[in-house]
Design a protein around this motif. Structure first.
Motif, PDB file in Angstrom:
ATOM      1  N   GLU A  26       0.990  -1.308  -0.710  1.00 23.58           N
ATOM      2  CA  GLU A  26       0.268   0.718   0.023  1.00 23.58           C
ATOM      3  C   GLU A  26       0.482   0.987  -0.016  1.00 23.58           C
ATOM      4  OE1 GLU A  26      -2.645  -0.031   3.153  1.00 23.58           O
ATOM      5  OE2 GLU A  26      -3.329  -1.942   3.128  1.00 23.58           O
ATOM      6  N   LEU A  27       2.512   1.328   0.967  1.00 26.48           N
ATOM      7  CA  LEU A  27       2.824   2.095   0.362  1.00 26.48           C
ATOM      8  C   LEU A  27       4.311   2.630  -0.158  1.00 26.48           C
ATOM      9  CD1 LEU A  27       2.398   2.637   4.876  1.00 26.48           C
ATOM     10  CD2 LEU A  27       1.240   3.695   3.528  1.00 26.48           C
ATOM     11  N   GLY A  28       4.106   1.618  -0.655  1.00 29.97           N
ATOM     12  CA  GLY A  28       5.534   1.750  -1.230  1.00 29.97           C
ATOM     13  C   GLY A  28       6.645   2.606   0.244  1.00 29.97           C
ATOM     14  N   ALA A  29       7.065   3.452  -1.154  1.00 30.82           N
ATOM     15  CA  ALA A  29       8.280   3.903  -0.433  1.00 30.82           C
ATOM     16  C   ALA A  29       8.905   5.095   0.735  1.00 30.82           C
ATOM     17  CB  ALA A  29       9.244   5.415  -1.392  1.00 30.82           C
ATOM     18  N   ASP A  30       7.015   5.304   1.051  1.00 32.24           N
ATOM     19  CA  ASP A  30       6.556   5.770   2.806  1.00 32.24           C
ATOM     20  C   ASP A  30       6.656   4.623   3.324  1.00 32.24           C
ATOM     21  OD1 ASP A  30       6.678   8.623   2.899  1.00 32.24           O
ATOM     22  OD2 ASP A  30       4.050   8.029   2.236  1.00 32.24           O
ATOM     23  N   LEU A  31       8.174   4.002   3.159  1.00 31.71           N
ATOM     24  CA  LEU A  31       8.374   3.239   4.421  1.00 31.71           C
ATOM     25  C   LEU A  31       9.261   2.905   4.511  1.00 31.71           C
ATOM     26  CD1 LEU A  31       6.398   1.130   6.441  1.00 31.71           C
ATOM     27  CD2 LEU A  31       6.412  -1.127   3.790  1.00 31.71           C
TER      28      LEU A  31
END
Length: 275
Positions: A26-31
Protein backbone atom coordinates in the motif's frame (compact mmCIF):
# COMPACT_ATOMS: atom_id res chain seq x y z
CA UNK A 1 18.16 9.61 3.02
CA UNK A 2 14.70 10.94 3.81
CA UNK A 3 13.66 11.09 7.46
CA UNK A 4 9.87 11.29 7.24
CA UNK A 5 7.67 8.33 6.31
CA UNK A 6 4.03 7.40 6.54
CA UNK A 7 4.87 4.33 8.66
CA UNK A 8 7.94 2.94 10.38
CA UNK A 9 8.22 -0.75 11.32
CA UNK A 10 10.66 -1.43 14.16
CA UNK A 11 12.00 -4.97 14.46
CA UNK A 12 12.40 -7.05 11.31
CA UNK A 13 11.97 -10.58 12.56
CA UNK A 14 9.06 -12.79 11.58
CA UNK A 15 6.25 -10.41 12.51
CA UNK A 16 8.01 -7.19 11.58
CA UNK A 17 9.19 -8.46 8.21
CA UNK A 18 5.68 -9.64 7.35
CA UNK A 19 4.19 -6.32 8.48
CA UNK A 20 6.72 -4.45 6.33
CA UNK A 21 5.86 -6.52 3.28
CA UNK A 22 2.09 -6.19 3.54
CA UNK A 23 2.35 -2.45 4.26
CA UNK A 24 4.68 -2.03 1.28
CA UNK A 25 1.87 -3.18 -0.99
CA UNK A 26 0.00 0.00 0.00
CA UNK A 27 2.73 2.46 0.94
CA UNK A 28 5.67 1.61 -1.31
CA UNK A 29 8.53 4.04 -0.72
CA UNK A 30 6.70 5.81 2.13
CA UNK A 31 7.74 2.99 4.48
CA UNK A 32 10.81 2.42 6.64
CA UNK A 33 11.91 -0.76 8.40
CA UNK A 34 14.47 -0.61 11.22
CA UNK A 35 16.39 -3.54 12.74
CA UNK A 36 18.88 -3.22 15.60
CA UNK A 37 20.94 -6.24 14.49
CA UNK A 38 21.96 -7.41 11.03
CA UNK A 39 19.23 -8.70 8.72
CA UNK A 40 18.70 -12.41 9.32
CA UNK A 41 20.32 -12.41 12.78
CA UNK A 42 19.85 -15.20 15.34
CA UNK A 43 19.21 -13.10 18.44
CA UNK A 44 15.42 -13.02 18.30
CA UNK A 45 12.50 -15.41 17.86
CA UNK A 46 12.51 -15.96 14.11
CA UNK A 47 15.76 -17.73 13.31
CA UNK A 48 16.10 -21.42 12.42
CA UNK A 49 14.49 -23.43 9.65
CA UNK A 50 10.98 -24.36 10.72
CA UNK A 51 7.80 -23.30 12.49
CA UNK A 52 4.63 -25.40 12.51
CA UNK A 53 1.63 -24.18 10.52
CA UNK A 54 -1.65 -26.03 11.10
CA UNK A 55 -5.39 -25.98 10.77
CA UNK A 56 -5.60 -28.36 13.73
CA UNK A 57 -6.48 -26.00 16.57
CA UNK A 58 -8.45 -26.44 19.78
CA UNK A 59 -10.07 -22.98 19.84
CA UNK A 60 -12.18 -21.36 17.13
CA UNK A 61 -10.27 -18.07 17.30
CA UNK A 62 -7.05 -19.81 16.21
CA UNK A 63 -8.81 -21.97 13.64
CA UNK A 64 -10.24 -18.81 12.06
CA UNK A 65 -6.76 -17.26 11.89
CA UNK A 66 -5.11 -20.34 10.40
CA UNK A 67 -6.83 -20.42 7.02
CA UNK A 68 -5.96 -16.79 6.15
CA UNK A 69 -2.39 -17.48 7.31
CA UNK A 70 -2.05 -20.25 4.74
CA UNK A 71 -3.47 -17.95 2.05
CA UNK A 72 -1.04 -15.18 2.98
CA UNK A 73 1.98 -17.48 2.79
CA UNK A 74 0.87 -18.86 -0.57
CA UNK A 75 0.53 -15.30 -1.88
CA UNK A 76 4.09 -14.54 -0.80
CA UNK A 77 5.28 -17.74 -2.46
CA UNK A 78 3.51 -16.80 -5.69
CA UNK A 79 5.08 -13.33 -5.79
CA UNK A 80 8.59 -14.50 -4.90
CA UNK A 81 8.67 -17.98 -6.46
CA UNK A 82 10.35 -19.10 -3.22
CA UNK A 83 9.12 -22.29 -1.51
CA UNK A 84 8.24 -21.48 2.10
CA UNK A 85 5.36 -23.77 3.13
CA UNK A 86 6.01 -27.50 3.35
CA UNK A 87 2.94 -29.68 3.85
CA UNK A 88 3.66 -32.87 5.78
CA UNK A 89 0.39 -33.61 7.53
CA UNK A 90 0.29 -33.33 11.29
CA UNK A 91 -0.46 -35.43 14.36
CA UNK A 92 -1.80 -34.17 17.67
CA UNK A 93 -1.11 -36.90 20.25
CA UNK A 94 -2.55 -37.11 23.75
CA UNK A 95 -1.54 -39.35 26.62
CA UNK A 96 -4.49 -40.08 28.87
CA UNK A 97 -4.49 -40.26 32.66
CA UNK A 98 -1.37 -38.15 33.26
CA UNK A 99 -2.73 -34.59 33.17
CA UNK A 100 -4.83 -32.54 35.56
CA UNK A 101 -8.01 -32.41 33.47
CA UNK A 102 -9.29 -29.38 35.42
CA UNK A 103 -6.45 -27.32 33.92
CA UNK A 104 -6.50 -28.69 30.38
CA UNK A 105 -9.55 -26.79 29.11
CA UNK A 106 -10.04 -27.50 25.41
CA UNK A 107 -6.41 -28.47 24.86
CA UNK A 108 -7.13 -32.17 24.47
CA UNK A 109 -8.17 -34.41 21.61
CA UNK A 110 -11.85 -33.65 22.24
CA UNK A 111 -11.10 -29.94 21.96
CA UNK A 112 -9.23 -30.39 18.69
CA UNK A 113 -11.89 -32.66 17.22
CA UNK A 114 -14.72 -30.32 18.22
CA UNK A 115 -13.04 -27.19 16.89
CA UNK A 116 -12.20 -28.80 13.55
CA UNK A 117 -15.69 -30.26 13.25
CA UNK A 118 -17.28 -26.85 13.84
CA UNK A 119 -15.18 -25.33 11.05
CA UNK A 120 -15.47 -28.20 8.60
CA UNK A 121 -11.78 -29.10 8.71
CA UNK A 122 -11.09 -32.72 7.74
CA UNK A 123 -9.26 -34.95 10.21
CA UNK A 124 -8.84 -38.56 11.24
CA UNK A 125 -9.12 -39.92 14.78
CA UNK A 126 -6.44 -42.60 15.24
CA UNK A 127 -5.65 -45.12 17.94
CA UNK A 128 -2.07 -45.72 19.07
CA UNK A 129 -1.93 -48.90 17.00
CA UNK A 130 -3.16 -47.08 13.88
CA UNK A 131 -0.51 -44.38 14.27
CA UNK A 132 2.23 -46.95 14.76
CA UNK A 133 1.16 -48.91 11.69
CA UNK A 134 1.02 -45.86 9.43
CA UNK A 135 4.17 -44.22 10.81
CA UNK A 136 6.45 -46.86 12.36
CA UNK A 137 8.79 -44.03 13.32
CA UNK A 138 6.42 -43.57 16.30
CA UNK A 139 5.92 -45.98 19.20
CA UNK A 140 2.71 -44.80 20.84
CA UNK A 141 1.46 -46.61 23.95
CA UNK A 142 -2.00 -48.03 24.58
CA UNK A 143 -3.03 -45.03 26.72
CA UNK A 144 -2.29 -42.63 23.86
CA UNK A 145 -4.28 -41.62 20.77
CA UNK A 146 -4.09 -38.96 18.07
CA UNK A 147 -5.86 -36.89 15.47
CA UNK A 148 -4.31 -36.44 12.04
CA UNK A 149 -4.89 -33.35 9.89
CA UNK A 150 -3.44 -33.59 6.37
CA UNK A 151 -2.91 -29.85 5.77
CA UNK A 152 -0.44 -29.35 8.63
CA UNK A 153 3.21 -28.70 7.93
CA UNK A 154 5.88 -26.11 8.54
CA UNK A 155 7.08 -22.76 7.24
CA UNK A 156 10.76 -22.06 6.67
CA UNK A 157 11.02 -19.32 9.27
CA UNK A 158 14.38 -17.77 8.44
CA UNK A 159 13.77 -17.88 4.70
CA UNK A 160 10.32 -16.36 5.28
CA UNK A 161 11.85 -13.34 7.01
CA UNK A 162 14.31 -12.73 4.19
CA UNK A 163 11.64 -13.23 1.51
CA UNK A 164 9.25 -10.74 3.10
CA UNK A 165 12.04 -8.17 3.37
CA UNK A 166 13.22 -8.66 -0.21
CA UNK A 167 9.69 -8.21 -1.55
CA UNK A 168 9.18 -5.10 0.57
CA UNK A 169 12.38 -3.59 -0.80
CA UNK A 170 11.26 -4.40 -4.34
CA UNK A 171 8.12 -2.37 -3.64
CA UNK A 172 10.18 0.61 -2.52
CA UNK A 173 10.47 0.22 1.25
CA UNK A 174 13.68 1.41 2.93
CA UNK A 175 15.49 -0.98 5.30
CA UNK A 176 17.99 0.03 7.96
CA UNK A 177 19.76 -2.72 9.87
CA UNK A 178 22.39 -2.43 12.63
CA UNK A 179 20.37 0.59 13.80
CA UNK A 180 19.22 0.37 17.44
CA UNK A 181 16.15 2.42 18.34
CA UNK A 182 16.68 4.46 21.50
CA UNK A 183 13.17 5.83 21.96
CA UNK A 184 9.73 6.04 20.40
CA UNK A 185 7.98 9.27 21.31
CA UNK A 186 4.48 10.34 20.17
CA UNK A 187 4.35 14.03 19.32
CA UNK A 188 0.62 14.44 18.89
CA UNK A 189 -1.43 15.27 15.79
CA UNK A 190 -0.55 11.97 14.11
CA UNK A 191 3.21 12.26 14.47
CA UNK A 192 5.68 9.90 16.11
CA UNK A 193 9.42 10.42 16.52
CA UNK A 194 11.75 7.41 16.36
CA UNK A 195 15.17 8.18 17.79
CA UNK A 196 17.96 5.91 16.54
CA UNK A 197 21.72 5.75 16.52
CA UNK A 198 21.58 7.23 13.00
CA UNK A 199 19.28 10.12 13.82
CA UNK A 200 15.59 10.84 14.35
CA UNK A 201 12.91 9.65 11.95
CA UNK A 202 9.31 10.81 11.85
CA UNK A 203 6.14 8.95 10.90
CA UNK A 204 2.38 9.08 11.05
CA UNK A 205 2.34 5.58 12.58
CA UNK A 206 4.82 3.13 14.05
CA UNK A 207 4.56 -0.66 14.17
CA UNK A 208 6.65 -2.18 16.96
CA UNK A 209 7.55 -5.86 16.54
CA UNK A 210 10.28 -5.63 19.13
CA UNK A 211 9.63 -8.37 21.68
CA UNK A 212 11.50 -8.01 24.96
CA UNK A 213 13.10 -4.73 23.81
CA UNK A 214 9.71 -2.97 23.59
CA UNK A 215 9.59 -1.37 27.03
CA UNK A 216 13.08 0.09 26.69
CA UNK A 217 11.97 1.96 23.58
CA UNK A 218 8.71 3.12 25.18
CA UNK A 219 10.23 4.33 28.46
CA UNK A 220 10.43 7.97 27.36
CA UNK A 221 6.76 7.88 26.39
CA UNK A 222 5.86 6.71 29.90
CA UNK A 223 4.45 3.42 28.66
CA UNK A 224 5.40 0.02 30.07
CA UNK A 225 3.75 -3.22 28.98
CA UNK A 226 3.56 -6.47 31.00
CA UNK A 227 6.11 -8.30 28.85
CA UNK A 228 8.65 -10.93 29.76
CA UNK A 229 10.87 -13.17 27.71
CA UNK A 230 11.22 -16.94 27.87
CA UNK A 231 13.79 -19.22 26.28
CA UNK A 232 12.29 -21.83 24.00
CA UNK A 233 14.84 -24.61 23.73
CA UNK A 234 14.79 -26.86 20.68
CA UNK A 235 16.99 -29.90 20.11
CA UNK A 236 18.08 -31.63 16.93
CA UNK A 237 18.32 -35.42 16.95
CA UNK A 238 20.54 -37.00 14.31
CA UNK A 239 19.11 -40.08 12.63
CA UNK A 240 20.43 -42.59 10.09
CA UNK A 241 16.86 -42.95 8.80
CA UNK A 242 16.80 -39.84 6.63
CA UNK A 243 14.22 -41.05 4.12
CA UNK A 244 11.81 -42.31 6.78
CA UNK A 245 12.10 -39.00 8.63
CA UNK A 246 11.92 -36.73 5.58
CA UNK A 247 9.00 -34.30 5.08
CA UNK A 248 7.44 -36.70 2.56
CA UNK A 249 7.27 -39.52 5.11
CA UNK A 250 7.19 -37.98 8.59
CA UNK A 251 4.52 -35.53 9.81
CA UNK A 252 4.93 -32.61 12.14
CA UNK A 253 3.56 -33.54 15.54
CA UNK A 254 2.45 -32.23 18.91
CA UNK A 255 2.31 -34.27 22.11
CA UNK A 256 0.15 -33.47 25.15
CA UNK A 257 0.97 -35.49 28.23
CA UNK A 258 2.54 -34.85 31.61
CA UNK A 259 4.81 -32.63 29.53
CA UNK A 260 4.15 -31.17 26.08
CA UNK A 261 6.46 -31.43 23.07
CA UNK A 262 6.37 -30.78 19.34
CA UNK A 263 8.51 -32.00 16.49
CA UNK A 264 9.49 -31.79 12.83
CA UNK A 265 10.87 -34.03 10.11
CA UNK A 266 14.42 -33.68 8.81
CA UNK A 267 14.75 -30.22 7.26
CA UNK A 268 17.50 -27.62 7.29
CA UNK A 269 19.72 -29.87 9.38
CA UNK A 270 20.31 -33.59 8.83
CA UNK A 271 18.33 -34.30 11.98
CA UNK A 272 14.80 -34.25 13.32
CA UNK A 273 13.86 -31.35 15.56
CA UNK A 274 11.94 -31.35 18.85
CA UNK A 275 10.93 -28.58 21.22
Amino acid sequence: MKTTFDTIVIGLGGLGAAALYWLSRELGADLLGIEQFEIGHTQGSSQDHSRIIRLAQHQDIYTDLARPAYAAWYEVEAESDVKLVHITGGLVIEEFGVRDTSRVGTRDLNGYRNAMTRRGIPFEALSAAEVNRRWPQFALKDNQAAVYQPDSGFVDAGKGVLTHLALARARGATLLDRTPVRAVAPRGQGSVDVETAQGVFHARAVVMATGIWTNRMLARAGVQLPLYGTQEQVTYFATPHLKECSPRHFPVWMFHGAHSFYGFPVYGELATKMG
